[in-house]
Design a protein around this motif. Structure first.
Motif, PDB file in Angstrom:
ATOM      1  N   UNK A 133       0.797  -1.225   0.000  1.00 48.42           N
ATOM      2  CA  UNK A 133       0.000   0.000   0.000  1.00 48.42           C
ATOM      3  C   UNK A 133       0.829   1.275   0.000  1.00 48.42           C
ATOM      4  N   UNK A 134       2.134   1.181   0.020  1.00 49.33           N
ATOM      5  CA  UNK A 134       2.948   2.389  -0.018  1.00 49.33           C
ATOM      6  C   UNK A 134       4.254   2.245   0.732  1.00 49.33           C
ATOM      7  N   UNK A 135       5.171   3.191   0.453  1.00 42.98           N
ATOM      8  CA  UNK A 135       6.503   3.138   1.034  1.00 42.98           C
ATOM      9  C   UNK A 135       6.684   4.010   2.266  1.00 42.98           C
ATOM     10  N   UNK A 136       5.704   4.798   2.612  1.00 44.26           N
ATOM     11  CA  UNK A 136       5.807   5.671   3.771  1.00 44.26           C
ATOM     12  C   UNK A 136       4.620   5.414   4.697  1.00 44.26           C
ATOM     13  N   UNK A 137       4.875   4.686   5.751  1.00 40.87           N
ATOM     14  CA  UNK A 137       3.804   4.340   6.687  1.00 40.87           C
ATOM     15  C   UNK A 137       4.346   4.360   8.104  1.00 40.87           C
ATOM     16  N   UNK A 138       3.482   4.624   9.046  1.00 40.15           N
ATOM     17  CA  UNK A 138       3.821   4.525  10.461  1.00 40.15           C
ATOM     18  C   UNK A 138       2.833   3.569  11.107  1.00 40.15           C
ATOM     19  N   UNK A 139       3.368   2.616  11.838  1.00 36.27           N
ATOM     20  CA  UNK A 139       2.568   1.599  12.509  1.00 36.27           C
ATOM     21  C   UNK A 139       2.762   1.763  14.013  1.00 36.27           C
ATOM     22  N   UNK A 140       1.685   1.637  14.757  1.00 32.13           N
ATOM     23  CA  UNK A 140       1.818   1.769  16.205  1.00 32.13           C
ATOM     24  C   UNK A 140       0.938   0.758  16.929  1.00 32.13           C
ATOM     25  N   UNK A 141       1.361   0.458  18.126  1.00 28.38           N
ATOM     26  CA  UNK A 141       0.609  -0.442  18.996  1.00 28.38           C
ATOM     27  C   UNK A 141       0.733   0.094  20.416  1.00 28.38           C
ATOM     28  N   UNK A 142      -0.365   0.066  21.135  1.00 26.03           N
ATOM     29  CA  UNK A 142      -0.319   0.406  22.556  1.00 26.03           C
ATOM     30  C   UNK A 142      -0.967  -0.726  23.333  1.00 26.03           C
ATOM     31  N   UNK A 143      -0.449  -0.946  24.517  1.00 26.78           N
ATOM     32  CA  UNK A 143      -0.910  -2.042  25.366  1.00 26.78           C
ATOM     33  C   UNK A 143      -1.611  -1.445  26.575  1.00 26.78           C
ATOM     34  N   UNK A 144      -2.845  -1.902  26.794  1.00 25.32           N
ATOM     35  CA  UNK A 144      -3.612  -1.510  27.980  1.00 25.32           C
ATOM     36  C   UNK A 144      -3.686  -2.692  28.932  1.00 25.32           C
ATOM     37  N   UNK A 145      -3.684  -2.386  30.211  1.00 29.47           N
ATOM     38  CA  UNK A 145      -3.853  -3.437  31.204  1.00 29.47           C
ATOM     39  C   UNK A 145      -5.344  -3.619  31.513  1.00 29.47           C
ATOM     40  N   UNK A 146      -5.655  -4.460  32.466  1.00 25.21           N
ATOM     41  CA  UNK A 146      -7.053  -4.749  32.810  1.00 25.21           C
ATOM     42  C   UNK A 146      -7.784  -3.520  33.347  1.00 25.21           C
ATOM     43  N   UNK A 147      -7.042  -2.525  33.833  1.00 22.94           N
ATOM     44  CA  UNK A 147      -7.635  -1.266  34.309  1.00 22.94           C
ATOM     45  C   UNK A 147      -7.800  -0.248  33.188  1.00 22.94           C
ATOM     46  N   UNK A 148      -7.509  -0.676  31.966  1.00 19.39           N
ATOM     47  CA  UNK A 148      -7.609   0.159  30.771  1.00 19.39           C
ATOM     48  C   UNK A 148      -6.555   1.278  30.721  1.00 19.39           C
TER      49      UNK A 148
END
Length: 82
Positions: A47-62
């Motif tokens: 889909x392209x050569x310039x992308x930013x991917x991110x992930x965040x992790x939440x605990x059980x308390x959100x």
């Protein structure tokens, strides 16, 4: 075992994880988040050569306990011949 939620964004489609995963601890959640980023990039490379991917992790308390970003920057150095 604690439950962790992995919210992702591939630059076009943010996804909130409603179910989460049971993992032994925060360190395992961190590794799972880091492991997800290359897979996200591989899925979107066409889909392209310039992308930013991110992930965040939440605990059980959100609460967000960890976040990581991977930037993909690619480009031709020589024009392709048609």
């Amino acid at each position: 075992m604690p439950r962790y939620f992995f919210d992702t964004d591939d630059g076009t489609s943010p996804l909130i994880d409603p179910e989460g995963y049971e993992l032994p601890d925060e360190a395992a959640a961190r590794w799972a988040a880091l492991d997800a980023l290359p897979d996200m990039a591989r899925d979107k490379i066409p889909d392209g050569d310039h992308r930013t991917f991110s992930v965040s992790v939440r605990d059980a308390n959100q609460e967000v306990i960890y976040a990581a970003t991977l930037s993909l920057m690619g480009g031709w150095k020589k024009r392709l011949r048609k």
